[in-house]
Design a protein around this motif. Structure first.
Motif, PDB file in Angstrom:
ATOM      1  N   ASN A 173      -8.436   9.282   3.670  1.00 29.48           N
ATOM      2  CA  ASN A 173      -9.125   8.685   4.818  1.00 29.48           C
ATOM      3  C   ASN A 173     -10.386   7.947   4.376  1.00 29.48           C
ATOM      4  N   LYS A 174     -11.097   8.524   3.407  1.00 30.21           N
ATOM      5  CA  LYS A 174     -12.289   7.853   2.889  1.00 30.21           C
ATOM      6  C   LYS A 174     -11.916   6.550   2.184  1.00 30.21           C
ATOM      7  N   ALA A 175     -10.797   6.561   1.460  1.00 31.89           N
ATOM      8  CA  ALA A 175     -10.334   5.344   0.793  1.00 31.89           C
ATOM      9  C   ALA A 175      -9.995   4.263   1.814  1.00 31.89           C
ATOM     10  N   VAL A 176      -9.326   4.655   2.885  1.00 33.56           N
ATOM     11  CA  VAL A 176      -8.987   3.691   3.941  1.00 33.56           C
ATOM     12  C   VAL A 176     -10.263   3.146   4.590  1.00 33.56           C
ATOM     13  N   GLY A 177     -11.253   4.008   4.765  1.00 36.06           N
ATOM     14  CA  GLY A 177     -12.530   3.555   5.320  1.00 36.06           C
ATOM     15  C   GLY A 177     -13.177   2.491   4.451  1.00 36.06           C
ATOM     16  N   GLN A 178     -13.131   2.688   3.147  1.00 33.79           N
ATOM     17  CA  GLN A 178     -13.686   1.683   2.232  1.00 33.79           C
ATOM     18  C   GLN A 178     -12.878   0.394   2.283  1.00 33.79           C
ATOM     19  N   MET A 179     -11.563   0.524   2.415  1.00 33.25           N
ATOM     20  CA  MET A 179     -10.707  -0.660   2.486  1.00 33.25           C
ATOM     21  C   MET A 179     -11.071  -1.533   3.689  1.00 33.25           C
ATOM     22  N   PHE A 180     -11.361  -0.897   4.828  1.00 38.16           N
ATOM     23  CA  PHE A 180     -11.711  -1.658   6.021  1.00 38.16           C
ATOM     24  C   PHE A 180     -13.069  -2.354   5.901  1.00 38.16           C
ATOM     25  N   GLN A 181     -13.854  -1.950   4.907  1.00 40.13           N
ATOM     26  CA  GLN A 181     -15.148  -2.597   4.680  1.00 40.13           C
ATOM     27  C   GLN A 181     -15.022  -3.866   3.818  1.00 40.13           C
ATOM     28  N   LEU A 182     -13.823  -4.171   3.349  1.00 38.88           N
ATOM     29  CA  LEU A 182     -13.651  -5.295   2.429  1.00 38.88           C
ATOM     30  C   LEU A 182     -13.546  -6.651   3.125  1.00 38.88           C
ATOM     31  N   GLN A 183     -12.951  -6.682   4.298  1.00 36.27           N
ATOM     32  CA  GLN A 183     -12.629  -7.967   4.916  1.00 36.27           C
ATOM     33  C   GLN A 183     -13.868  -8.789   5.273  1.00 36.27           C
ATOM     34  N   ALA A 184     -14.891  -8.147   5.833  1.00 39.67           N
ATOM     35  CA  ALA A 184     -16.059  -8.907   6.303  1.00 39.67           C
ATOM     36  C   ALA A 184     -16.762  -9.656   5.164  1.00 39.67           C
ATOM     37  N   PRO A 185     -17.147  -9.002   4.062  1.00 32.37           N
ATOM     38  CA  PRO A 185     -17.785  -9.773   2.989  1.00 32.37           C
ATOM     39  C   PRO A 185     -16.838 -10.791   2.362  1.00 32.37           C
ATOM     40  N   ALA A 186     -15.544 -10.484   2.320  1.00 34.69           N
ATOM     41  CA  ALA A 186     -14.583 -11.442   1.759  1.00 34.69           C
ATOM     42  C   ALA A 186     -14.564 -12.720   2.574  1.00 34.69           C
ATOM     43  N   GLN A 187     -14.498 -12.589   3.887  1.00 35.28           N
ATOM     44  CA  GLN A 187     -14.429 -13.785   4.731  1.00 35.28           C
ATOM     45  C   GLN A 187     -15.769 -14.514   4.811  1.00 35.28           C
ATOM     46  N   THR A 216     -21.511  -6.256  -2.699  1.00 35.20           N
ATOM     47  CA  THR A 216     -21.092  -5.390  -1.584  1.00 35.20           C
ATOM     48  C   THR A 216     -19.588  -5.165  -1.632  1.00 35.20           C
ATOM     49  N   PHE A 217     -18.842  -6.238  -1.819  1.00 33.05           N
ATOM     50  CA  PHE A 217     -17.389  -6.143  -1.865  1.00 33.05           C
ATOM     51  C   PHE A 217     -16.945  -5.263  -3.035  1.00 33.05           C
ATOM     52  N   ILE A 218     -17.497  -5.500  -4.205  1.00 30.90           N
ATOM     53  CA  ILE A 218     -17.089  -4.768  -5.408  1.00 30.90           C
ATOM     54  C   ILE A 218     -17.403  -3.285  -5.274  1.00 30.90           C
ATOM     55  N   GLN A 219     -18.537  -2.949  -4.658  1.00 33.43           N
ATOM     56  CA  GLN A 219     -18.885  -1.536  -4.475  1.00 33.43           C
ATOM     57  C   GLN A 219     -17.864  -0.842  -3.577  1.00 33.43           C
ATOM     58  N   HIS A 220     -17.464  -1.493  -2.468  1.00 28.59           N
ATOM     59  CA  HIS A 220     -16.469  -0.897  -1.571  1.00 28.59           C
ATOM     60  C   HIS A 220     -15.112  -0.779  -2.264  1.00 28.59           C
ATOM     61  N   TYR A 221     -14.712  -1.816  -2.991  1.00 27.38           N
ATOM     62  CA  TYR A 221     -13.428  -1.804  -3.698  1.00 27.38           C
ATOM     63  C   TYR A 221     -13.411  -0.686  -4.746  1.00 27.38           C
ATOM     64  N   SER A 222     -14.481  -0.554  -5.488  1.00 30.57           N
ATOM     65  CA  SER A 222     -14.553   0.475  -6.523  1.00 30.57           C
ATOM     66  C   SER A 222     -14.538   1.876  -5.907  1.00 30.57           C
ATOM     67  N   SER A 223     -15.266   2.065  -4.818  1.00 27.01           N
ATOM     68  CA  SER A 223     -15.248   3.358  -4.130  1.00 27.01           C
ATOM     69  C   SER A 223     -13.848   3.678  -3.612  1.00 27.01           C
ATOM     70  N   MET A 224     -13.174   2.673  -3.078  1.00 30.52           N
ATOM     71  CA  MET A 224     -11.811   2.869  -2.580  1.00 30.52           C
ATOM     72  C   MET A 224     -10.896   3.387  -3.688  1.00 30.52           C
ATOM     73  N   LEU A 225     -10.964   2.773  -4.862  1.00 29.77           N
ATOM     74  CA  LEU A 225     -10.116   3.201  -5.979  1.00 29.77           C
ATOM     75  C   LEU A 225     -10.453   4.623  -6.423  1.00 29.77           C
ATOM     76  N   ARG A 226     -11.731   4.962  -6.425  1.00 29.97           N
ATOM     77  CA  ARG A 226     -12.114   6.332  -6.813  1.00 29.97           C
ATOM     78  C   ARG A 226     -11.566   7.353  -5.813  1.00 29.97           C
ATOM     79  N   PHE A 227     -11.653   7.044  -4.522  1.00 34.30           N
ATOM     80  CA  PHE A 227     -11.147   7.979  -3.516  1.00 34.30           C
ATOM     81  C   PHE A 227      -9.620   8.102  -3.608  1.00 34.30           C
ATOM     82  N   MET A 241       0.834  -1.202   0.000  1.00 36.60           N
ATOM     83  CA  MET A 241       0.000   0.000   0.000  1.00 36.60           C
ATOM     84  C   MET A 241       0.872   1.257   0.000  1.00 36.60           C
ATOM     85  N   SER A 242       1.914   1.235   0.822  1.00 37.78           N
ATOM     86  CA  SER A 242       2.843   2.360   0.873  1.00 37.78           C
ATOM     87  C   SER A 242       3.543   2.547  -0.464  1.00 37.78           C
TER      88      SER A 242
END
Length: 359
Positions: free
Chosen positions: A319-333, A290-301, A75-76
């Motif tokens: 910060n908004k991008a990071v917020g979307q990133m943290f929304q990815l793990q739950a639907p993935a798992q 759900t996952f794809i929407q968060h991933y796509s929003s993350m890339l836009r931010f 990420m860095s």
């Protein structure tokens, strides 16, 4: 540069590496940095699938920590590559279906064309794939191969910067404090050639190590290895240590690293699970959406952060991008716990596809 001139599945990096060094001008550098950004993004989905598939991080502390640190490093690296492009007046592009990674398939730009990168859970097979992504030109363990490595590409980028230091203007630099994940992990402004050289060195040595050592010179914890060697440790199930009697040589003879218990995520087919032979259940489709929407929003931010007019606006968007990133793990798992309907014992998993924002 426009997205119409870019395509993830092109051989653009290979083409850029064939251009004579004396012709590495401003446009070459901008094109190369856009490809570098796409390359850094391409490593994240496979590594994240492996990380999220570990059932109990507490019982697999060594392997989990290794993969997690590598994810934060990548990420860095992507952030630093974005700063390299904006400091010379370019604009990073990510939020487009043509630009996002395609799995299974090659890395972008023709890097390691013989390597097929896919999305699946952590396994011996996926660990071998991860380490092949990070493999240096001349590793200190295992066989050397002739290939266009990520490190060689960054070396060419650095030499182009060295020749065109006048292009470094420090425009639209985004900062992010990530020091909790390692001393080399901050996304920092690049306003001079020295700054760029430090950034490229960090990216190369975190991934590949140095010619003399497998150590990560910018670790998050003492003894942390470069990505290639960390992945090989988990693959071999042993710590990499100097060979007794010959400290200039290394081998996987150290403490045991147990293979984690994982969710048995299957390999996502080209184009997603809907391209498979069996209809996708509604529950799975909803989680995928759900996952794809968060991933796509993350890339836009992320893209918008490097277009922002002020540092404050850029920080807010990141910060908004990071917020979307943290929304990815739950639907993935959740997907990783739903069996595939083919009686293989494998499960679904995230697809990492991009969809445009609704008008």
């Amino acid at each position: 540069m426009t997205t119409t001139a870019l395509n993830y599945e092109s051989t653009r990096i290979a083409e850029l590496m064939e251009v004579p060094a004396e012709a590495h001008d401003e446009q070459w550098l901008k094109d190369s940095l856009q490809q570098a950004i796409m390359l850094e993004l391409a490593t994240l989905p496979p590594y994240l699938c492996g990380l999220w598939s570990i059932k109990d991080p507490g019982e697999s502390a060594d392997a989990f920590a290794m993969v997690q640190e590598i994810v934060f490093d990548e990420m860095s690296h992507m952030g630093l590559a974005c700063n390299m492009l904006t400091t010379i007046g370019g604009t990073p592009l990510l939020a487009d279906e043509k630009l996002v990674p395609k799995y299974p398939g090659s890395l972008p730009g023709g890097v390691r064309p013989e390597l097929s990168v896919s999305l699946s859970g952590l396994s011996k097979q996926s660990l071998d794939m991860y380490s092949q992504i990070e493999k240096p030109d001349d590793p200190i363990v295992e066989a050397r191969e002739i290939h266009t490595s990520i490190g060689a590409f960054y070396t060419a980028i650095l030499e182009a910067f060295r020749k065109h230091q006048n292009l470094i203007a420090g425009t639209r630099q985004v900062t992010r404090n990530m020091s909790s994940h390692g001393k080399g992990n901050d996304v920092v402004p690049l306003t001079s050639f020295d700054d760029v050289e430090k950034a490229v060195t960090t990216i190369k040595e975190q991934g590949e190590g140095t010619a003399a050592s497998p150590d990560n010179p910018f670790p998050g914890a003492p003894g942390e290895l470069a990505h290639f060697y960390s992945f090989r440790e988990i693959f071999h199930g042993r710590k990499l240590i100097p060979v007794p009697g010959d400290p200039t040589k290394f081998d996987f003879q150290g403490d045991v690293i147990p293979m984690p218990q994982t969710f048995p995520m299957g390999t996502v087919p080209k184009g997603g699970w809907a391209q498979g032979p069996v209809a996708v259940p509604d529950e799975v489709r909803q989680l995928l959406d759900t996952f794809i929407q968060h991933y796509s929003s993350m890339l836009r931010f992320i893209e918008q952060a490097w277009q922002a007019a002020t540092p404050a606006a850029a920080s807010q968007l990141l910060n908004k991008a990071v917020g979307q990133m943290f929304q990815l793990q739950a639907p993935a798992q959740q997907l990783m716990q739903i069996p595939l309907p083919d009686n293989s014992g494998s499960t679904y998993g995230p697809e990492f596809r991009y969809v445009a924002a609704e008008a």
